[in-house]
Motif scaffolding. Structure first.
Motif, PDB file in Angstrom:
ATOM      1  N   UNK A 193      29.869  28.688  29.234  1.00  0.00           N
ATOM      2  CA  UNK A 193      30.061  27.235  29.252  1.00  0.00           C
ATOM      3  C   UNK A 193      30.755  26.701  27.996  1.00  0.00           C
ATOM      4  N   UNK A 194      31.133  27.595  27.080  1.00  0.00           N
ATOM      5  CA  UNK A 194      31.746  27.142  25.841  1.00  0.00           C
ATOM      6  C   UNK A 194      33.259  27.253  25.852  1.00  0.00           C
ATOM      7  N   UNK A 195      33.886  26.757  24.779  1.00  0.00           N
ATOM      8  CA  UNK A 195      35.326  26.888  24.536  1.00  0.00           C
ATOM      9  C   UNK A 195      35.564  26.519  23.086  1.00  0.00           C
ATOM     10  N   UNK A 196      36.765  26.817  22.590  1.00  0.00           N
ATOM     11  CA  UNK A 196      37.055  26.612  21.173  1.00  0.00           C
ATOM     12  C   UNK A 196      37.212  25.137  20.819  1.00  0.00           C
ATOM     13  N   UNK A 197      37.531  24.285  21.796  1.00  0.00           N
ATOM     14  CA  UNK A 197      37.734  22.858  21.538  1.00  0.00           C
ATOM     15  C   UNK A 197      37.011  22.050  22.607  1.00  0.00           C
ATOM     16  N   UNK A 198      36.518  20.873  22.230  1.00  0.00           N
ATOM     17  CA  UNK A 198      35.759  20.052  23.173  1.00  0.00           C
ATOM     18  C   UNK A 198      36.616  19.569  24.335  1.00  0.00           C
TER      19      UNK A 198
END
Length: 540
Positions: A193-198
């Motif tokens: 569910x994550x990524x490097x940028x919002x």
């Protein structure tokens, strides 16, 4: 042969060089491949089958603004360069666009350098047509560019193949694969569910509702993954009480994560490093493409991928965009993601609706990864224009602008297998191209005049100076007109990058090199105009 690959970016970009490093060993079995990387992401290189040695730089030192730490960083770089030059590399490849890696690449000695590097004048210099293409296409992220896996490989002069896109297997990975396999449910679905940028991250509550919905099917077992940056979200899912839901957030090493993902039947995620891990493991991926993410460039390198994109003109946006509405996030609903996951197991294609588009990957007629709609639909005018441009780019990079073969016809036949192609009029675009070609003819004519001049006396030097100033004004007018027709300005960027890389030599040699660049630019625009004219006349 001894190779050095430089990549000081994040994990996803590093994984996308898998086919480059593996391809070097396939092409040159006795080659030695070294890799320069930041300390934060060196771990992933332990699972690259073809990397013989990893050299890492402490990125926490390099990015610090503290003066004492900055001096320490200088010492770290100096020590690193000494170590690298002791290796006596034959080839140094910098596939990414980065000031730090360009500078380090300049300091490392090698007979051959490919990619972007600083030169002796402290200017960034481009030593690969593919790097020039990559940079040129950054100005228009909605364009039909190529996947970075293919671009990185071609910068290294390696033909990318799906077979080269894989990690080496370890005993721990195999055990983790077995752990996943032992769960009795038919469909084992992973989520990250994550990524490097919002602005690249879909909302967590939407992911949660997708998980809760998919748990209603007793054939599904769901696994949630995340690293240190997602650890605070682990508790958010603690109220999901099901023996068919396993929350692995913060509980797996990178090696274990690769092993767990390799045992799944599907993987749902944003554009992030674990997405590329799943693609390299051959796992069907559902990728939610948001914000500045260009699915053509950074989408999963696999023919088992489904990319979901909001049907909105402002997506993808530039990395510098500050968005106050995040419409691309809102338009993609839980129902869209659930449908894409269910269709992986049913074998049904996902059909576009009035909010989102579903894409899949396949090889084009040139053998490169390309994204096309899941379901046959009518191609839009802008999409068709970009597809024609894509042909010309691949003719430029692969076929040396060979106009003897009717690539437009061949590519149109390829597109007709996926799209319904309506009769669009391109009269405005053709007029704009003719305007540019008229200015370009004047530029080429003046370059040819310049190429015939001899520097024999002051009078001839003055004449050359006058022609040069006139040429400079014409080029300025040409590039301004190119900016106004922004959809083709990547061709002009490409010419600029190539011109900036003309080597120091005799005046005549420099002028002749410039002539080749602008002749090629003219041929690119003429070929695009010809394709559009033929389409107008319904010759295709």
């Amino acid at each position: 042969m001894k190779y050095l690959i430089i990549n000081l970016t994040r994990m996803g970009d590093i994984i996308q060089t898998l086919t480059l490093s593996n391809g070097i060993k396939r092409k040159h079995p006795n080659a030695e491949v070294h890799y320069l990387v930041t300390s934060s992401f060196k771990k992933i290189l332990e699972y690259f089958p073809s990397v013989d040695k990893v050299i890492d730089i402490d990125d926490s030192v390099l990015v610090s603004q503290d003066s004492d730490t900055f001096l320490e960083g200088y010492s770290v770089i100096e020590s690193c360069v000494r170590e690298l030059n002791r290796e006596k590399y034959d080839v140094v490849i910098n596939p990414v666009v980065s000031i730090q890696s360009s500078l380090l690449g300049y300091l490392v000695k090698a007979d051959v350098k490919r990619g972007m590097f600083f030169n002796k004048n402290r200017e960034q210099s481009i030593s690969s047509d593919w790097t020039a293409f990559h940079l040129a296409n950054e100005h228009h992220l909605g364009d039909r560019t190529l996947n970075l896996v293919d671009i990185f490989s071609e910068i290294g002069k390696i033909d990318s193949t799906q077979e080269d896109y894989h990690f080496k297997s370890t005993h721990k990975m195999q055990n983790c694969h077995k752990i996943i396999s032992k769960y009795p449910q038919k469909n084992k679905i992973g989520f990250h569910i994550g990524a490097s940028r919002s602005n690249k991250t879909w909302e967590v509550d939407k992911f949660k509702r997708v998980i809760e919905s998919l748990l209603s099917d007793k054939n599904n077992h769901l696994f949630l993954f995340g690293g240190y940056s997602e650890i605070e979200l682990k508790e958010y899912f603690s109220d999901i009480h099901s023996n068919r839901f396993t929350n692995f957030i913060g509980e797996s090493s990178l090696e274990e994560l690769i092993g767990y993902i390799s045992g799944l039947d599907a993987f749902v995620c944003n554009d992030t490093g674990p997405m590329h891990i799943a693609a390299a493991a051959g796992i069907p991926v559902v990728n939610i493409s948001l914000g500045p993410v260009s699915l053509w460039e950074t989408g999963p390198y696999t023919d088992k991928g489904t990319m979901i994109q909001a049907d909105i003109n402002c997506h993808p946006c530039s990395f510098s965009t500050i968005c106050d509405h995040l419409s691309c996030h809102k338009m993609i609903t839980e129902k869209d993601v659930i449908l894409a996951v269910e269709n992986i197991f049913s074998g049904n294609p996902s059909k576009d609706n009035n909010r989102v588009m579903f894409w899949k990957s396949q090889k084009d007629i040139f053998g490169f990864q390309h994204s096309v709609p899941h379901c046959r639909r009518e191609i839009r005018k802008k999409e068709l224009f970009f597809e024609f441009k894509r042909v010309i780019w691949l003719m430029t990079l692969v076929k040396n602008l060979d106009v003897k073969v009717n690539w437009g016809q061949n590519y149109t036949e390829y597109l007709q297998k996926t799209y319904d192609i309506s009769k669009y009029g391109f009269n405005i675009e053709i007029r704009e191209l003719e305007k540019l070609l008229g200015l370009l003819d004047e530029v080429v004519k003046n370059i040819k005049i310049l190429s015939t001049q001899k520097t024999t006396d002051k009078k001839s030097v003055d004449r050359i100076q006058n022609i040069w100033m006139q040429l400079k004004e014409l080029k300025s007018e040409l590039f301004q007109a190119g900016r106004e027709f922004s959809e083709v300005f990547d061709f002009f960027y490409y010419a600029q990058f190539q011109e900036s890389n003309i080597k120091d030599s005799s005046f005549r040699r420099q002028v002749l090199d410039m002539l080749v660049i602008y002749d090629n630019l003219s041929l690119q625009l003429k070929t695009l105009s010809q394709y559009l004219r033929r389409f107008n006349e319904n010759i295709y």
